[in-house]
Design a protein around this motif. Structure first.
Motif, PDB file in Angstrom:
ATOM      1  N   LEU B 299     -21.215   9.563  46.192  1.00  0.00           N
ATOM      2  CA  LEU B 299     -21.904   8.267  46.308  1.00  0.00           C
ATOM      3  C   LEU B 299     -22.785   7.977  45.096  1.00  0.00           C
ATOM      4  O   LEU B 299     -23.652   7.112  45.159  1.00  0.00           O
ATOM      5  N   THR B 300     -22.560   8.704  43.978  1.00  0.00           N
ATOM      6  CA  THR B 300     -23.479   8.593  42.846  1.00  0.00           C
ATOM      7  C   THR B 300     -23.679   7.147  42.395  1.00  0.00           C
ATOM      8  O   THR B 300     -24.798   6.731  42.108  1.00  0.00           O
ATOM      9  N   HIS B 301     -22.580   6.385  42.292  1.00  0.00           N
ATOM     10  CA  HIS B 301     -22.712   4.988  41.861  1.00  0.00           C
ATOM     11  C   HIS B 301     -22.096   4.068  42.911  1.00  0.00           C
ATOM     12  O   HIS B 301     -21.416   3.102  42.595  1.00  0.00           O
ATOM     13  N   VAL B 302     -22.323   4.391  44.174  1.00  0.00           N
ATOM     14  CA  VAL B 302     -21.640   3.675  45.250  1.00  0.00           C
ATOM     15  C   VAL B 302     -21.979   2.186  45.247  1.00  0.00           C
ATOM     16  O   VAL B 302     -21.139   1.338  45.598  1.00  0.00           O
ATOM     17  N   GLY B 303     -23.178   1.847  44.794  1.00  0.00           N
ATOM     18  CA  GLY B 303     -23.603   0.436  44.826  1.00  0.00           C
ATOM     19  C   GLY B 303     -22.781  -0.468  43.939  1.00  0.00           C
ATOM     20  O   GLY B 303     -22.742  -1.683  44.127  1.00  0.00           O
ATOM     21  N   SER B 304     -22.087   0.134  42.943  1.00  0.00           N
ATOM     22  CA  SER B 304     -21.331  -0.703  42.002  1.00  0.00           C
ATOM     23  C   SER B 304     -19.885  -0.890  42.420  1.00  0.00           C
ATOM     24  O   SER B 304     -19.141  -1.601  41.760  1.00  0.00           O
ATOM     25  N   ARG B 305     -19.467  -0.233  43.509  1.00  0.00           N
ATOM     26  CA  ARG B 305     -18.060  -0.362  43.911  1.00  0.00           C
ATOM     27  C   ARG B 305     -17.818  -1.689  44.623  1.00  0.00           C
ATOM     28  O   ARG B 305     -18.733  -2.294  45.158  1.00  0.00           O
ATOM     29  N   LEU B 306     -16.560  -2.108  44.623  1.00  0.00           N
ATOM     30  CA  LEU B 306     -16.217  -3.398  45.235  1.00  0.00           C
ATOM     31  C   LEU B 306     -16.339  -3.341  46.750  1.00  0.00           C
ATOM     32  O   LEU B 306     -16.765  -4.287  47.392  1.00  0.00           O
ATOM     33  N   MET B 307     -15.894  -2.213  47.318  1.00  0.00           N
ATOM     34  CA  MET B 307     -15.863  -2.097  48.778  1.00  0.00           C
ATOM     35  C   MET B 307     -16.474  -0.757  49.158  1.00  0.00           C
ATOM     36  O   MET B 307     -16.583   0.143  48.321  1.00  0.00           O
ATOM     37  N   ILE B 308     -16.815  -0.612  50.439  1.00  0.00           N
ATOM     38  CA  ILE B 308     -17.220   0.709  50.940  1.00  0.00           C
ATOM     39  C   ILE B 308     -16.275   1.128  52.066  1.00  0.00           C
ATOM     40  O   ILE B 308     -15.521   0.314  52.592  1.00  0.00           O
ATOM     41  N   GLY B 309     -16.364   2.399  52.407  1.00  0.00           N
ATOM     42  CA  GLY B 309     -15.519   2.920  53.484  1.00  0.00           C
ATOM     43  C   GLY B 309     -14.054   2.911  53.107  1.00  0.00           C
ATOM     44  O   GLY B 309     -13.199   2.686  53.960  1.00  0.00           O
ATOM     45  N   ALA B 310     -13.721   3.173  51.833  1.00  0.00           N
ATOM     46  CA  ALA B 310     -12.333   3.164  51.337  1.00  0.00           C
ATOM     47  C   ALA B 310     -11.643   1.843  51.671  1.00  0.00           C
ATOM     48  O   ALA B 310     -10.658   1.814  52.399  1.00  0.00           O
ATOM     49  N   GLY B 311     -12.203   0.761  51.143  1.00  0.00           N
ATOM     50  CA  GLY B 311     -11.552  -0.542  51.299  1.00  0.00           C
ATOM     51  C   GLY B 311     -11.726  -1.154  52.671  1.00  0.00           C
ATOM     52  O   GLY B 311     -10.969  -2.030  53.057  1.00  0.00           O
ATOM     53  N   THR B 312     -12.729  -0.691  53.437  1.00  0.00           N
ATOM     54  CA  THR B 312     -12.868  -1.185  54.807  1.00  0.00           C
ATOM     55  C   THR B 312     -13.865  -2.337  54.917  1.00  0.00           C
ATOM     56  O   THR B 312     -13.604  -3.326  55.602  1.00  0.00           O
ATOM     57  N   LEU B 313     -15.015  -2.210  54.247  1.00  0.00           N
ATOM     58  CA  LEU B 313     -16.065  -3.226  54.368  1.00  0.00           C
ATOM     59  C   LEU B 313     -16.492  -3.665  52.972  1.00  0.00           C
ATOM     60  O   LEU B 313     -16.364  -2.908  52.012  1.00  0.00           O
ATOM     61  N   PRO B 314     -17.041  -4.886  52.853  1.00  0.00           N
ATOM     62  CA  PRO B 314     -17.559  -5.308  51.556  1.00  0.00           C
ATOM     63  C   PRO B 314     -18.807  -4.506  51.220  1.00  0.00           C
ATOM     64  O   PRO B 314     -19.475  -3.982  52.112  1.00  0.00           O
ATOM     65  N   ASN B 315     -19.092  -4.409  49.944  1.00  0.00           N
ATOM     66  CA  ASN B 315     -20.220  -3.573  49.535  1.00  0.00           C
ATOM     67  C   ASN B 315     -21.521  -4.359  49.604  1.00  0.00           C
ATOM     68  O   ASN B 315     -22.003  -4.878  48.601  1.00  0.00           O
ATOM     69  N   THR B 316     -22.081  -4.459  50.800  1.00  0.00           N
ATOM     70  CA  THR B 316     -23.378  -5.123  50.987  1.00  0.00           C
ATOM     71  C   THR B 316     -24.291  -4.174  51.743  1.00  0.00           C
ATOM     72  O   THR B 316     -23.810  -3.232  52.390  1.00  0.00           O
ATOM     73  N   GLU B 317     -25.590  -4.425  51.681  1.00  0.00           N
ATOM     74  CA  GLU B 317     -26.538  -3.583  52.423  1.00  0.00           C
ATOM     75  C   GLU B 317     -26.230  -3.608  53.908  1.00  0.00           C
ATOM     76  O   GLU B 317     -26.264  -2.583  54.591  1.00  0.00           O
ATOM     77  N   GLU B 318     -25.901  -4.808  54.401  1.00  0.00           N
ATOM     78  CA  GLU B 318     -25.547  -4.969  55.821  1.00  0.00           C
ATOM     79  C   GLU B 318     -24.412  -4.028  56.207  1.00  0.00           C
ATOM     80  O   GLU B 318     -24.491  -3.312  57.207  1.00  0.00           O
ATOM     81  N   ALA B 319     -23.358  -4.073  55.400  1.00  0.00           N
ATOM     82  CA  ALA B 319     -22.166  -3.294  55.736  1.00  0.00           C
ATOM     83  C   ALA B 319     -22.444  -1.801  55.620  1.00  0.00           C
ATOM     84  O   ALA B 319     -21.961  -1.009  56.436  1.00  0.00           O
ATOM     85  N   ILE B 320     -23.229  -1.416  54.613  1.00  0.00           N
ATOM     86  CA  ILE B 320     -23.558   0.013  54.464  1.00  0.00           C
ATOM     87  C   ILE B 320     -24.352   0.481  55.691  1.00  0.00           C
ATOM     88  O   ILE B 320     -24.066   1.543  56.259  1.00  0.00           O
ATOM     89  N   ALA B 321     -25.320  -0.350  56.121  1.00  0.00           N
ATOM     90  CA  ALA B 321     -26.110  -0.001  57.302  1.00  0.00           C
ATOM     91  C   ALA B 321     -25.198   0.167  58.509  1.00  0.00           C
ATOM     92  O   ALA B 321     -25.331   1.104  59.297  1.00  0.00           O
ATOM     93  N   ARG B 322     -24.229  -0.721  58.630  1.00  0.00           N
ATOM     94  CA  ARG B 322     -23.316  -0.649  59.773  1.00  0.00           C
ATOM     95  C   ARG B 322     -22.479   0.619  59.703  1.00  0.00           C
ATOM     96  O   ARG B 322     -22.245   1.288  60.707  1.00  0.00           O
ATOM     97  N   PHE B 323     -22.035   0.948  58.486  1.00  0.00           N
ATOM     98  CA  PHE B 323     -21.196   2.149  58.338  1.00  0.00           C
ATOM     99  C   PHE B 323     -21.993   3.401  58.704  1.00  0.00           C
ATOM    100  O   PHE B 323     -21.478   4.307  59.363  1.00  0.00           O
ATOM    101  N   ILE B 324     -23.270   3.443  58.279  1.00  0.00           N
ATOM    102  CA  ILE B 324     -24.092   4.622  58.619  1.00  0.00           C
ATOM    103  C   ILE B 324     -24.249   4.720  60.133  1.00  0.00           C
ATOM    104  O   ILE B 324     -24.119   5.796  60.717  1.00  0.00           O
ATOM    105  N   ALA B 325     -24.466   3.570  60.790  1.00  0.00           N
ATOM    106  CA  ALA B 325     -24.747   3.574  62.225  1.00  0.00           C
ATOM    107  C   ALA B 325     -23.508   3.933  63.032  1.00  0.00           C
ATOM    108  O   ALA B 325     -23.592   4.700  63.998  1.00  0.00           O
ATOM    109  N   GLU B 326     -22.352   3.380  62.659  1.00  0.00           N
ATOM    110  CA  GLU B 326     -21.189   3.594  63.530  1.00  0.00           C
ATOM    111  C   GLU B 326     -19.879   3.757  62.761  1.00  0.00           C
ATOM    112  O   GLU B 326     -18.953   2.958  62.940  1.00  0.00           O
TER     113      GLU B 326
END
Lengths: 126, 358
Positions: B299-326
């Motif tokens: 996750l060293t430069h995770v903020g600069s990637r286009l998507m998170i969760g291997a192409g599952t969610l857009p790279n926004t704070e909202e989506a990252i929070a959701r990924f951590i939660a569930e």
């Protein structure tokens, strides 16, 4: 004394060409696979394998051509028309000759197809 | 859950992922309704283009364009053959037909039934075989001098290691960048089940097989953003295993790689502290911090990637929070445990921290 074999009456000559095709297939594919697995232990390049495949192909095609000629002779050089379905010894012989000739044609084409990758592939690719 | 309620109203940049979230929520609330399921499937599909274009028929790489040409040659050839066969059939069933003699019929069978297929197959086979060495063109000596990207498939993400000639390897995940006009060699492995690596607009498809290293060579010819799906069914979240492939101008690529090679430069924050305290570093690496786990994506430069969760969610704070939660809901079957027991403020702080890792 002729170099050309005498005409014999047996069922087994029917399989000559397909057997040559099968053996040629195994020689080409198994040979290339063994070479690529052990190429560092063998002292020659892939070019030798391609030449070997070429030689095996020419040998196979020559044997198939001979089998085709023999079956053509058995068929009476085309003097009788199919379907050769009378219950006579002559028709049985002609049918076998004609079938062998057709199988030889199929095997001839198949042997060429089997050897074609060696025209384009120049090294072991993994 | 407040985080989820906030996500249910898609706004601004999070719109595409918002639709996905909304759909997943609906699926959980009304799991029995097949109409809802259809809606979920539809929204999931429509959210895909955020990763980039994914058509093999719009090539942006040398290998992909020869494959596209082969495809069109086959399509045109197949269409001509179909027309030929259909017109023969129409000739055969025409109203005023007369019977041909056996000799003519025999000749038709010989030429159209034996000679024609043999020649056609010879040409098609020759064309495809002639393409084969071009699709995998490298010699061992040349490979040492070029960039090699090692990609490892894992359920359900991609670990990428850039091996630069004469330099330290660079580890990243779920996003592949490559320079336009320079041949890149991929070495493909898997550590669990069979995956398959495919960037349709750039090149061919290659399986990632446990215990084996497969190689693939790609020459990108146009800059762009492309979607690379996992092309071999690999488990519950197979359809959610994708990456974005970005071909860039060589200078831009080199400066990106240099930045990617550096450690993270996080601002001291609650999020940084919480990330370590909650044990995230046991699985994830953030170079330059105490987090050095190897189990999950780097996750060293995770903020600069286009998507998170291997192409599952857009790279926004909202989506990252959701990924951590569930993560168990976002990616069923993934190894990351859910952290929905943490207070929402902590999850949000960690999401803000991760998003800032540019």
């Amino acid at each position: 004394m002729s170099l050309i074999p005498r005409q014999i009456e047996t069922f087994w000559t029917l399989f000559t060409a397909p057997v040559v095709w099968a053996v040629h297939f195994l020689v080409c594919y198994v040979g290339a696979a063994i070479y690529c697995a052990k190429q560092h232990e063998l002292g020659f390049g892939f070019g030798v394998v391609r030449i070997g495949i070429g030689a095996a192909t020419f040998a196979a095609l020559a044997i198939i051509l001979l089998a085709a000629w023999l079956s053509w002779r058995q068929w009476g050089f085309g003097a009788y028309a199919p379907p050769h379905d009378e219950p006579t010894r002559l028709d049985r012989n002609l049918l076998q000759g004609f079938s062998t000739l057709l199988l030889s044609g199929l095997s001839f084409v198949a042997v060429i197809y089997v050897a074609m990758p060696a025209l384009f592939v120049t090294e072991c690719l993994r | 859950m407040p985080i989820l309620r906030a996500r249910a109203r898609p706004t601004g940049a999070a719109e595409k992922g918002g639709a996905l979230t909304l759909a997943s929520r609906r699926a959980r609330n009304n799991g029995s309704q097949s109409g809802r399921r259809l809606c979920v499937a539809f929204l999931t599909v429509t959210s895909v283009p955020a990763l980039g274009q994914a058509s093999a028929l719009d090539p942006a790489g040398a290998e992909a364009s020869s494959i596209a040409t082969l495809f069109w040659a086959m399509v045109v050839g197949g269409a001509l053959l179909w027309l030929f066969v259909v017109s023969l059939m129409l000739y055969g069933i025409r109203r005023r037909r007369r019977v041909h003699d056996e000799w003519t019929a025999g000749r038709l069978i010989f030429w159209a039934g034996a000679v024609f297929p043999v020649v056609t197959l010879f040409l098609l086979l020759g064309y495809a075989l002639w393409l084969m060495p071009q699709l995998r063109p490298w010699a061992p000596a040349q490979a040492a001098a070029t960039l090699r990207i090692e990609v490892e498939g894992r359920q359900f993400w991609w670990r990428a290691v850039y091996h630069r000639p004469g330099d330290q390897p660079v580890v990243t995940a779920n996003e592949i960048r490559l320079p336009v006009g320079e041949r890149v060699e991929f070495t493909l492995t898997s550590s669990d089940v069979i995956h398959s690596f495919w960037i349709p607009p750039l090149g061919g498809k290659m399986d990632m097989i446990p215990g084996r290293t497969n190689r693939l060579s790609i020459l990108a010819t146009k800059p762009g953003t492309f979607r690379g799906p996992c092309a071999e069914f690999c488990g519950a979240s197979h359809a959610l295993m994708a990456f974005s492939a970005i071909s860039m101008e060589p200078e831009a690529f080199r400066s990106w790689l240099a930045a990617e090679a550096g450690p993270a430069r996080p601002q001291p924050s609650d999020g940084a502290r919480l990330f370590v305290e909650n044990g995230c570093g046991a699985c994830h690496t953030i170079r330059g911090t105490a987090a050095s786990g190897e189990v999950g994506p780097d996750l060293t430069h995770v903020g600069s990637r286009l998507m998170i969760g291997a192409g599952t969610l857009p790279n926004t704070e909202e989506a990252i929070a959701r990924f951590i939660a569930e993560p168990d809901v976002v990616k069923p079957g993934s190894t990351m445990p859910p952290f929905r027991m943490l207070p929402e403020t902590e999850i949000r702080a960690m999401a803000a921290y991760l998003k800032a890792l540019q």
